[in-house]
Write a protein that holds these residues in place. Sequence first.
Motif, PDB file in Angstrom:
ATOM      1  N   MET A 103      49.024  39.657  45.056  1.00  0.00           N
ATOM      2  CA  MET A 103      47.649  39.175  44.862  1.00  0.00           C
ATOM      3  C   MET A 103      46.689  40.356  44.692  1.00  0.00           C
ATOM      4  O   MET A 103      45.796  40.329  43.847  1.00  0.00           O
ATOM      5  N   ARG A 104      46.882  41.395  45.490  1.00  0.00           N
ATOM      6  CA  ARG A 104      46.028  42.577  45.388  1.00  0.00           C
ATOM      7  C   ARG A 104      46.203  43.246  44.030  1.00  0.00           C
ATOM      8  O   ARG A 104      45.227  43.627  43.383  1.00  0.00           O
ATOM      9  N   CYS A 105      47.442  43.351  43.562  1.00  0.00           N
ATOM     10  CA  CYS A 105      47.701  43.956  42.252  1.00  0.00           C
ATOM     11  C   CYS A 105      47.048  43.144  41.130  1.00  0.00           C
ATOM     12  O   CYS A 105      46.522  43.720  40.183  1.00  0.00           O
ATOM     13  N   LEU A 106      47.093  41.851  41.238  1.00  0.00           N
ATOM     14  CA  LEU A 106      46.479  41.001  40.213  1.00  0.00           C
ATOM     15  C   LEU A 106      44.976  41.250  40.145  1.00  0.00           C
ATOM     16  O   LEU A 106      44.407  41.346  39.067  1.00  0.00           O
ATOM     17  N   THR A 107      44.333  41.403  41.298  1.00  0.00           N
ATOM     18  CA  THR A 107      42.885  41.632  41.303  1.00  0.00           C
ATOM     19  C   THR A 107      42.517  42.990  40.727  1.00  0.00           C
ATOM     20  O   THR A 107      41.398  43.173  40.257  1.00  0.00           O
ATOM     21  N   GLU A 108      43.450  43.943  40.740  1.00  0.00           N
ATOM     22  CA  GLU A 108      43.164  45.294  40.254  1.00  0.00           C
ATOM     23  C   GLU A 108      43.379  45.456  38.752  1.00  0.00           C
ATOM     24  O   GLU A 108      43.033  46.489  38.192  1.00  0.00           O
ATOM     25  N   LEU A 109      43.948  44.460  38.099  1.00  0.00           N
ATOM     26  CA  LEU A 109      44.177  44.547  36.656  1.00  0.00           C
ATOM     27  C   LEU A 109      42.874  44.424  35.889  1.00  0.00           C
ATOM     28  O   LEU A 109      41.923  43.799  36.362  1.00  0.00           O
ATOM     29  N   PRO A 110      42.833  44.955  34.655  1.00  0.00           N
ATOM     30  CA  PRO A 110      41.673  44.698  33.799  1.00  0.00           C
ATOM     31  C   PRO A 110      41.543  43.193  33.552  1.00  0.00           C
ATOM     32  O   PRO A 110      42.541  42.467  33.513  1.00  0.00           O
ATOM     33  N   VAL A 111      40.318  42.721  33.391  1.00  0.00           N
ATOM     34  CA  VAL A 111      40.050  41.289  33.247  1.00  0.00           C
ATOM     35  C   VAL A 111      40.885  40.681  32.121  1.00  0.00           C
ATOM     36  O   VAL A 111      41.423  39.582  32.265  1.00  0.00           O
ATOM     37  N   GLU A 112      41.018  41.377  31.003  1.00  0.00           N
ATOM     38  CA  GLU A 112      41.744  40.822  29.855  1.00  0.00           C
ATOM     39  C   GLU A 112      43.205  40.534  30.206  1.00  0.00           C
ATOM     40  O   GLU A 112      43.753  39.509  29.806  1.00  0.00           O
ATOM     41  N   GLN A 113      43.852  41.434  30.930  1.00  0.00           N
ATOM     42  CA  GLN A 113      45.250  41.233  31.322  1.00  0.00           C
ATOM     43  C   GLN A 113      45.357  40.175  32.414  1.00  0.00           C
ATOM     44  O   GLN A 113      46.224  39.303  32.372  1.00  0.00           O
ATOM     45  N   ARG A 114      44.472  40.235  33.370  1.00  0.00           N
ATOM     46  CA  ARG A 114      44.473  39.280  34.474  1.00  0.00           C
ATOM     47  C   ARG A 114      44.298  37.852  33.952  1.00  0.00           C
ATOM     48  O   ARG A 114      44.995  36.931  34.367  1.00  0.00           O
ATOM     49  N   GLU A 115      43.383  37.684  33.007  1.00  0.00           N
ATOM     50  CA  GLU A 115      43.103  36.362  32.449  1.00  0.00           C
ATOM     51  C   GLU A 115      44.340  35.783  31.771  1.00  0.00           C
ATOM     52  O   GLU A 115      44.685  34.618  31.978  1.00  0.00           O
ATOM     53  N   VAL A 116      45.043  36.595  30.980  1.00  0.00           N
ATOM     54  CA  VAL A 116      46.238  36.120  30.277  1.00  0.00           C
ATOM     55  C   VAL A 116      47.341  35.781  31.275  1.00  0.00           C
ATOM     56  O   VAL A 116      48.026  34.762  31.127  1.00  0.00           O
ATOM     57  N   ILE A 117      47.511  36.579  32.304  1.00  0.00           N
ATOM     58  CA  ILE A 117      48.557  36.322  33.300  1.00  0.00           C
ATOM     59  C   ILE A 117      48.292  35.002  34.024  1.00  0.00           C
ATOM     60  O   ILE A 117      49.202  34.194  34.200  1.00  0.00           O
TER      61      ILE A 117
END
Length: 193
Positions: A103-117
């Motif tokens: 969960m912490r790693c997901l929050t640290e991703l750039p918004v564009e990558q996080r959104e697609v994931i």
Amino acid sequence: MNGNPEQHWCEALYDVKAAELILYGRALGLSHGEAEDALQETFLALMQMPFTPSKPEHYCVRSFRNRVLNHRRSLWRRLTREWESLRWFEKLPDETPEELAAMRCLTELPVEQREVIVLKVWHGCTFEEIGGLLEISPNTAAGRYRYGLQKMKLKLAADALARSGAPQEGVAYERDERDTIAWLASAPAVNGA
């Protein structure tokens, strides 16, 4: 719903998509309360439509995304959101360290990558659907997904090595998205859904 059969599709859609949309709103940077507000506004608008869209789920996600993006434009809301950005998922007492790390790693991703994931893993969208929703090519969506998972996997592996106390120099990482997806899939759903 007052017995109107045309609005029954909204009720069924809400049951299926509400928790996923709140998580999606969190991935786009809203607080939990703001994501709930955007969800309510989206479904109020859907219930007022004179017809059922040809692809209700796609229409719903797109409508929600547009409301979230409009909401995010406010400077004051952005400042509040930054304080809330540390907590996306409902906290459960039995969360494992691996779930918390994912969960912490997901929050640290750039918004564009996080959104697609989030769209791919929790909403089950295809890259073609994600591309249409975000107005990018399916290949770009796939690339953002792949790079986001790769960043998460490297970060999770580095964190695991740091916890184990093993030296980190010269470590080679293989690319295996299945492990990361398994960790992401184990994250608890919003509101227990």
